[in-house]
Design a protein around this motif. Sequence first.
Motif, PDB file in Angstrom:
ATOM      1  N   LYS A  34       4.049   1.019  -0.910  1.00  0.00           N
ATOM      2  CA  LYS A  34       3.455   2.514  -1.646  1.00  0.00           C
ATOM      3  C   LYS A  34       3.965   3.455  -1.171  1.00  0.00           C
ATOM      4  O   LYS A  34       4.263   3.313   0.194  1.00  0.00           O
ATOM      5  CB  LYS A  34       2.029   2.917  -1.624  1.00  0.00           C
TER       6      LYS A  34
ATOM      7  N   THR B 184       4.043   7.575  -0.197  1.00  0.00           N
ATOM      8  CA  THR B 184       3.137   8.132   0.549  1.00  0.00           C
ATOM      9  C   THR B 184       3.549   9.438   1.365  1.00  0.00           C
ATOM     10  O   THR B 184       4.504   8.933   2.699  1.00  0.00           O
ATOM     11  CB  THR B 184       2.117   7.472   1.013  1.00  0.00           C
TER      12      THR B 184
ATOM     13  N   PHE C 278       0.675  -1.647   3.442  1.00  0.00           N
ATOM     14  CA  PHE C 278      -0.396  -1.521   3.514  1.00  0.00           C
ATOM     15  C   PHE C 278      -0.846  -0.631   4.887  1.00  0.00           C
ATOM     16  O   PHE C 278      -0.165  -0.571   5.289  1.00  0.00           O
ATOM     17  CB  PHE C 278      -1.298  -3.346   3.652  1.00  0.00           C
TER      18      PHE C 278
ATOM     19  N   ASN D 223      -3.908  -1.157   1.505  1.00  0.00           N
ATOM     20  CA  ASN D 223      -3.815  -0.153   0.228  1.00  0.00           C
ATOM     21  C   ASN D 223      -5.260  -1.563  -0.381  1.00  0.00           C
ATOM     22  O   ASN D 223      -5.859  -2.252   0.073  1.00  0.00           O
ATOM     23  CB  ASN D 223      -2.609  -0.738  -0.247  1.00  0.00           C
ATOM     24  N   TYR D 224      -5.484  -1.192  -0.978  1.00  0.00           N
ATOM     25  CA  TYR D 224      -6.297  -2.102  -2.055  1.00  0.00           C
ATOM     26  C   TYR D 224      -6.802  -3.248  -2.454  1.00  0.00           C
ATOM     27  O   TYR D 224      -7.654  -4.325  -1.499  1.00  0.00           O
ATOM     28  CB  TYR D 224      -6.912  -1.767  -3.686  1.00  0.00           C
TER      29      TYR D 224
ATOM     30  N   ARG E 188      -5.993  -4.967   3.167  1.00  0.00           N
ATOM     31  CA  ARG E 188      -6.893  -3.634   3.991  1.00  0.00           C
ATOM     32  C   ARG E 188      -6.700  -3.813   5.474  1.00  0.00           C
ATOM     33  O   ARG E 188      -5.963  -2.923   5.527  1.00  0.00           O
ATOM     34  CB  ARG E 188      -8.983  -3.539   3.972  1.00  0.00           C
TER      35      ARG E 188
END
Length: 298
Positions: free
Chosen positions: A19, A21, A33, A35-36, A39
């Motif tokens: 992701k 960010t 990571f 992330n959902y 973890r």
Amino acid sequence: MSQDKIRKERTISQIVTAKTTTEGDGFIVHRPFPNYSVRDFDPFLLLDEMGPIDLSAGEAKGASDHPHRGFETVTYVIDGAFEHKDSQGNSGKLFSGDVQWMTAGSGVVHSEMPEKEFAKKGGRLHGFQLWVNLPKKDKMIQPRYQDVTSKNIPIAKSDDGKVQVKVIAGESMGKHAVIDTKTPIIYLHFTIQPNGKVIQIVPQNYNAFAYVAKGEALFGSEQKIVSKEQAVFFERDGDEISIASNKDTTSPVDVILFAGIPLNEPVKRYGPFVMNTEEELQQAITDYNSGKMGKIDF
Ligand code: FE2
């Protein structure tokens, strides 16, 4: 009689796209990571890829003064330049190819900023920050720095010349890393030319994942394609991992392989603190707020 052990290739558990960010004072990172879906990946807590990005003059950003307790931050600069300072009075610069392995232990306040000349002129920025958890017995040890310059990081090449590895932690192709880790860690940067392939031994008790930093690579007997900005996580069902350049590619692929023995301890995390219990986490916040982790005053 042959002494060779029969080795088994690991299977892939999942492939995760990082992701995008922002971190620190607003620089962009690619984060596979946490992330959902992942973890943490014991003993690893986070991986951030900074860039690759071509920054114009004055555009580079860093992470100004912030604390850490209970784990290690590992910074690997591929392109660009950083400078760090901390509350223990340490400071240093990191240039292309350099690694800093910081054991935050009981607590440190540090800053991770672009190096002044680099920030002024701009240029290509590419690097990684990995967070490695510390076992309960080491969470409150004295902070420690290992600054290792590029020239001191062992490099090995395959016999056919198609695979190069930088041995940041662990061992590969007969070369041993110079960095000392609190628990056994493998951190290898492979550059694989077209039609190149490597088989890396990763003991079965290690958790292992790889991140593709450039190009496309094929992993495992399944020959799964993993692309730039993706991480591939492996099962603990074998003791070797195969990595190859994708078929028909004409440019080299860069893959970073990470592995470590899981701690199997509870993980309680809050921002820059990673402890075993809620009480220890509260204590970390109290200690930081009351100035016990110090400040950067030079
Ligand atoms: Fe930090």
